[in-house]
Design a protein around this motif. Structure first.
Motif, PDB file in Angstrom:
ATOM      1  N   ILE A  57       0.838  -1.204   0.000  1.00 18.65           N
ATOM      2  CA  ILE A  57       0.000   0.000   0.000  1.00 18.65           C
ATOM      3  C   ILE A  57       0.871   1.252   0.000  1.00 18.65           C
ATOM      4  CG2 ILE A  57      -1.703   1.335   1.316  1.00 18.65           C
ATOM      5  CD1 ILE A  57      -2.762  -1.413   2.368  1.00 18.65           C
ATOM      6  N   ALA A  58       1.855   1.280   0.884  1.00 14.69           N
ATOM      7  CA  ALA A  58       2.698   2.474   1.039  1.00 14.69           C
ATOM      8  C   ALA A  58       3.465   2.809  -0.242  1.00 14.69           C
ATOM      9  CB  ALA A  58       3.662   2.286   2.203  1.00 14.69           C
ATOM     10  N   HIS A  59       3.853   1.786  -0.998  1.00 17.39           N
ATOM     11  CA  HIS A  59       4.673   2.003  -2.193  1.00 17.39           C
ATOM     12  C   HIS A  59       3.849   2.145  -3.470  1.00 17.39           C
ATOM     13  CE1 HIS A  59       8.053   1.429   0.343  1.00 17.39           C
ATOM     14  NE2 HIS A  59       7.920   0.138   0.467  1.00 17.39           N
ATOM     15  N   THR A  60       2.536   2.208  -3.337  1.00 21.46           N
ATOM     16  CA  THR A  60       1.674   2.381  -4.507  1.00 21.46           C
ATOM     17  C   THR A  60       1.164   3.814  -4.540  1.00 21.46           C
ATOM     18  OG1 THR A  60       0.979   0.055  -4.471  1.00 21.46           O
ATOM     19  CG2 THR A  60      -0.449   1.605  -5.641  1.00 21.46           C
ATOM     20  N   TYR A 113     -10.324  10.895  -8.641  1.00 23.79           N
ATOM     21  CA  TYR A 113     -10.748  11.548  -7.401  1.00 23.79           C
ATOM     22  C   TYR A 113     -12.268  11.708  -7.322  1.00 23.79           C
ATOM     23  CZ  TYR A 113      -6.077  12.229  -5.660  1.00 23.79           C
ATOM     24  OH  TYR A 113      -4.814  12.007  -5.168  1.00 23.79           O
ATOM     25  N   LYS A 114     -12.960  11.475  -8.417  1.00 26.23           N
ATOM     26  CA  LYS A 114     -14.431  11.464  -8.383  1.00 26.23           C
ATOM     27  C   LYS A 114     -14.938  10.179  -7.730  1.00 26.23           C
ATOM     28  CE  LYS A 114     -15.042  14.273 -12.530  1.00 26.23           C
ATOM     29  NZ  LYS A 114     -15.504  14.290 -13.924  1.00 26.23           N
ATOM     30  N   TYR A 115     -14.088   9.141  -7.754  1.00 26.37           N
ATOM     31  CA  TYR A 115     -14.461   7.843  -7.200  1.00 26.37           C
ATOM     32  C   TYR A 115     -13.898   7.634  -5.790  1.00 26.37           C
ATOM     33  CZ  TYR A 115     -15.847   6.880 -11.976  1.00 26.37           C
ATOM     34  OH  TYR A 115     -16.456   6.939 -13.197  1.00 26.37           O
ATOM     35  N   PHE A 116     -12.677   8.087  -5.585  1.00 27.88           N
ATOM     36  CA  PHE A 116     -12.006   7.937  -4.289  1.00 27.88           C
ATOM     37  C   PHE A 116     -11.312   9.254  -3.971  1.00 27.88           C
ATOM     38  CE2 PHE A 116     -12.162   3.791  -6.313  1.00 27.88           C
ATOM     39  CZ  PHE A 116     -12.796   3.042  -5.338  1.00 27.88           C
ATOM     40  N   ASP A 117     -11.696   9.881  -2.872  1.00 25.39           N
ATOM     41  CA  ASP A 117     -11.177  11.225  -2.585  1.00 25.39           C
ATOM     42  C   ASP A 117      -9.763  11.247  -2.014  1.00 25.39           C
ATOM     43  OD1 ASP A 117     -11.693  10.351  -0.028  1.00 25.39           O
ATOM     44  OD2 ASP A 117     -13.187  11.871   0.433  1.00 25.39           O
ATOM     45  N   SER A 118      -9.201  10.073  -1.734  1.00 28.29           N
ATOM     46  CA  SER A 118      -7.830  10.016  -1.227  1.00 28.29           C
ATOM     47  C   SER A 118      -7.265   8.619  -1.454  1.00 28.29           C
ATOM     48  CB  SER A 118      -7.795  10.330   0.277  1.00 28.29           C
ATOM     49  OG  SER A 118      -8.468   9.304   0.991  1.00 28.29           O
ATOM     50  N   LYS A 119      -5.963   8.514  -1.325  1.00 22.75           N
ATOM     51  CA  LYS A 119      -5.315   7.199  -1.435  1.00 22.75           C
ATOM     52  C   LYS A 119      -5.804   6.292  -0.306  1.00 22.75           C
ATOM     53  CE  LYS A 119      -0.888   4.862  -1.136  1.00 22.75           C
ATOM     54  NZ  LYS A 119       0.564   5.017  -0.995  1.00 22.75           N
ATOM     55  N   GLU A 120      -6.025   6.861   0.883  1.00 21.21           N
ATOM     56  CA  GLU A 120      -6.500   6.073   2.024  1.00 21.21           C
ATOM     57  C   GLU A 120      -7.874   5.475   1.746  1.00 21.21           C
ATOM     58  OE1 GLU A 120      -4.944   9.074   2.362  1.00 21.21           O
ATOM     59  OE2 GLU A 120      -3.106   8.104   3.058  1.00 21.21           O
ATOM     60  N   ALA A 121      -8.757   6.263   1.126  1.00 17.43           N
ATOM     61  CA  ALA A 121     -10.097   5.760   0.792  1.00 17.43           C
ATOM     62  C   ALA A 121     -10.005   4.629  -0.225  1.00 17.43           C
ATOM     63  CB  ALA A 121     -10.970   6.891   0.253  1.00 17.43           C
ATOM     64  N   LYS A 125      -4.248 -23.337   5.940  1.00 15.78           N
ATOM     65  CA  LYS A 125      -3.949 -23.248   4.507  1.00 15.78           C
ATOM     66  C   LYS A 125      -4.324 -21.864   3.973  1.00 15.78           C
ATOM     67  CE  LYS A 125      -4.883 -25.357   0.060  1.00 15.78           C
ATOM     68  NZ  LYS A 125      -5.953 -25.867  -0.754  1.00 15.78           N
ATOM     69  N   ASN A 126      -5.486 -21.359   4.386  1.00 12.93           N
ATOM     70  CA  ASN A 126      -5.935 -20.041   3.958  1.00 12.93           C
ATOM     71  C   ASN A 126      -4.935 -18.968   4.403  1.00 12.93           C
ATOM     72  OD1 ASN A 126      -7.627 -17.421   4.883  1.00 12.93           O
ATOM     73  ND2 ASN A 126      -8.475 -18.270   3.007  1.00 12.93           N
ATOM     74  N   GLN A 127      -4.484 -19.055   5.649  1.00  9.52           N
ATOM     75  CA  GLN A 127      -3.511 -18.094   6.193  1.00  9.52           C
ATOM     76  C   GLN A 127      -2.205 -18.154   5.406  1.00  9.52           C
ATOM     77  OE1 GLN A 127      -4.102 -16.060   8.803  1.00  9.52           O
ATOM     78  NE2 GLN A 127      -2.123 -15.481   9.602  1.00  9.52           N
ATOM     79  N   GLN A 128      -1.729 -19.355   5.116  1.00 11.67           N
ATOM     80  CA  GLN A 128      -0.482 -19.518   4.370  1.00 11.67           C
ATOM     81  C   GLN A 128      -0.603 -18.937   2.963  1.00 11.67           C
ATOM     82  OE1 GLN A 128       0.084 -23.743   4.629  1.00 11.67           O
ATOM     83  NE2 GLN A 128       1.242 -23.624   6.541  1.00 11.67           N
ATOM     84  N   GLU A 129      -1.750 -19.184   2.309  1.00  5.59           N
ATOM     85  CA  GLU A 129      -1.961 -18.669   0.957  1.00  5.59           C
ATOM     86  C   GLU A 129      -1.947 -17.139   0.943  1.00  5.59           C
ATOM     87  OE1 GLU A 129      -5.610 -20.524  -0.272  1.00  5.59           O
ATOM     88  OE2 GLU A 129      -4.608 -22.409  -0.793  1.00  5.59           O
ATOM     89  N   LEU A 130      -2.584 -16.533   1.958  1.00  3.92           N
ATOM     90  CA  LEU A 130      -2.594 -15.069   2.041  1.00  3.92           C
ATOM     91  C   LEU A 130      -1.192 -14.524   2.254  1.00  3.92           C
ATOM     92  CD1 LEU A 130      -5.781 -14.241   4.152  1.00  3.92           C
ATOM     93  CD2 LEU A 130      -5.464 -14.046   1.698  1.00  3.92           C
ATOM     94  N   GLU A 131      -0.423 -15.157   3.140  1.00  2.00           N
ATOM     95  CA  GLU A 131       0.941 -14.709   3.410  1.00  2.00           C
ATOM     96  C   GLU A 131       1.826 -14.865   2.180  1.00  2.00           C
ATOM     97  OE1 GLU A 131       2.658 -16.153   7.065  1.00  2.00           O
ATOM     98  OE2 GLU A 131       0.809 -15.757   8.165  1.00  2.00           O
ATOM     99  N   GLU A 132       1.618 -15.952   1.426  1.00  2.00           N
ATOM    100  CA  GLU A 132       2.399 -16.156   0.202  1.00  2.00           C
ATOM    101  C   GLU A 132       2.023 -15.117  -0.853  1.00  2.00           C
ATOM    102  OE1 GLU A 132       1.858 -20.220  -1.045  1.00  2.00           O
ATOM    103  OE2 GLU A 132       2.797 -20.984   0.780  1.00  2.00           O
ATOM    104  N   LEU A 133       0.736 -14.845  -0.991  1.00  2.00           N
ATOM    105  CA  LEU A 133       0.266 -13.882  -1.987  1.00  2.00           C
ATOM    106  C   LEU A 133       0.768 -12.471  -1.691  1.00  2.00           C
ATOM    107  CD1 LEU A 133      -1.564 -13.239  -4.447  1.00  2.00           C
ATOM    108  CD2 LEU A 133      -3.453 -12.956  -2.830  1.00  2.00           C
ATOM    109  N   LEU A 134       0.668 -12.059  -0.427  1.00  2.00           N
ATOM    110  CA  LEU A 134       1.032 -10.694  -0.047  1.00  2.00           C
ATOM    111  C   LEU A 134       2.486 -10.540   0.373  1.00  2.00           C
ATOM    112  CD1 LEU A 134      -2.135  -9.848   2.085  1.00  2.00           C
ATOM    113  CD2 LEU A 134      -1.601  -8.972  -0.193  1.00  2.00           C
ATOM    114  N   GLY A 135       3.129 -11.633   0.754  1.00  2.00           N
ATOM    115  CA  GLY A 135       4.461 -11.550   1.341  1.00  2.00           C
ATOM    116  C   GLY A 135       4.330 -11.097   2.788  1.00  2.00           C
ATOM    117  N   PRO A 136       5.339 -11.336   3.617  1.00  2.00           N
ATOM    118  CA  PRO A 136       5.237 -11.005   5.044  1.00  2.00           C
ATOM    119  C   PRO A 136       4.931  -9.527   5.313  1.00  2.00           C
ATOM    120  CG  PRO A 136       7.252 -12.256   4.601  1.00  2.00           C
ATOM    121  CD  PRO A 136       6.613 -11.956   3.283  1.00  2.00           C
ATOM    122  N   GLU A 137       5.610  -8.627   4.601  1.00  2.00           N
ATOM    123  CA  GLU A 137       5.390  -7.192   4.832  1.00  2.00           C
ATOM    124  C   GLU A 137       4.014  -6.755   4.352  1.00  2.00           C
ATOM    125  OE1 GLU A 137       8.582  -4.890   3.184  1.00  2.00           O
ATOM    126  OE2 GLU A 137      10.106  -6.004   4.299  1.00  2.00           O
ATOM    127  N   GLY A 138       3.620  -7.245   3.184  1.00  2.00           N
ATOM    128  CA  GLY A 138       2.305  -6.896   2.649  1.00  2.00           C
ATOM    129  C   GLY A 138       1.180  -7.435   3.515  1.00  2.00           C
TER     130      GLY A 138
END
Length: 196
Positions: free
Chosen positions: A27-30, A47-55, A92-105
């Motif tokens: 998120i931070a690097h996008t 910005y008509k759809y999302f008023d900020s990066k946080e949104a 398994k679900n937790q492992q798949e999420l960690e693999e997809l996002l990486g530890p930092e993500g």
């Protein structure tokens, strides 16, 4: 194409581009500029759809969590899984999420989700449903045979998960084993203790 359909199509394009980028680089690097370029939607129009990066990030994390938690719920519903099989599906679900996002993500998505009332409320409700299903499977299989009510077990599990989530450092394997032992057997420990 109708105006409303075009708006929804643009919104989906923005979300898809943002999701891909935030999964790949965090998120931070996008940047909004990168999302604009990838989606083909102008910077100003976004910005008509999302008023900020946080949104935008909140919507990405919400959609991501919802997709994966809905899939997890589907994977354990009406499949007559044993307690151990259900635990394996969760792991398994937790492992798949960690693999997809990486530890930092993974950590970044988790923290962002905790900061959003909407995501936290959704996660809490899903957690309640999943833990309730786990308790029921544990009772059926005989792994959980306490006289404590399902509500009391759910409350205890919620406290435990909240404590683990709010820690600033990860638990060691020994600490996780201790917590699992305390959860399964309480302070008395495994087996019968007649001298208490």
């Amino acid at each position: 194409m109708k105006r409303e359909e075009l708006k929804e199509q643009n919104r989906r394009r923005i979300l898809q581009a943002a999701t891909e980028l935030m999964i790949q680089q965090g998120i931070a690097h996008t940047s909004i500029k990168e999302v604009s370029e990838k989606s083909g939607i102008s910077f100003v129009t976004m910005y008509k759809y999302f008023d900020s990066k946080e949104a935008l990030a909140e919507e990405v994390v919400y959609d991501f969590q919802k997709k994966h938690l809905d899939q997890l719920l589907e994977d354990v519903t009406d499949k007559d899984l044993s307690f151990k099989e259900m635990i394996r599906v969760f792991e398994k679900n937790q492992q798949e999420l960690e693999e997809l996002l990486g530890p930092e993500g993974f950590e970044e998505f988790r923290v962002f989700g905790q900061k959003s009332e909407r995501i936290a409320a959704y996660f809490k409700e899903m957690q309640k449903q999943l833990v309730t299903m786990l308790i029921m499977a544990g009772r059926v299989s005989g792994v959980i045979h306490t006289k404590a009510s399902n509500d009391s077990i759910l409350m205890f599990v919620s406290w435990l998960m909240e404590y683990i989530e709010n820690r600033h450092e990860e638990l060691t394997e020994d600490q996780m084993a201790d917590i699992e032992s305390l959860f399964m057997y309480g302070l008395v420990g495994k087996g019968e203790h007649k001298n208490i």
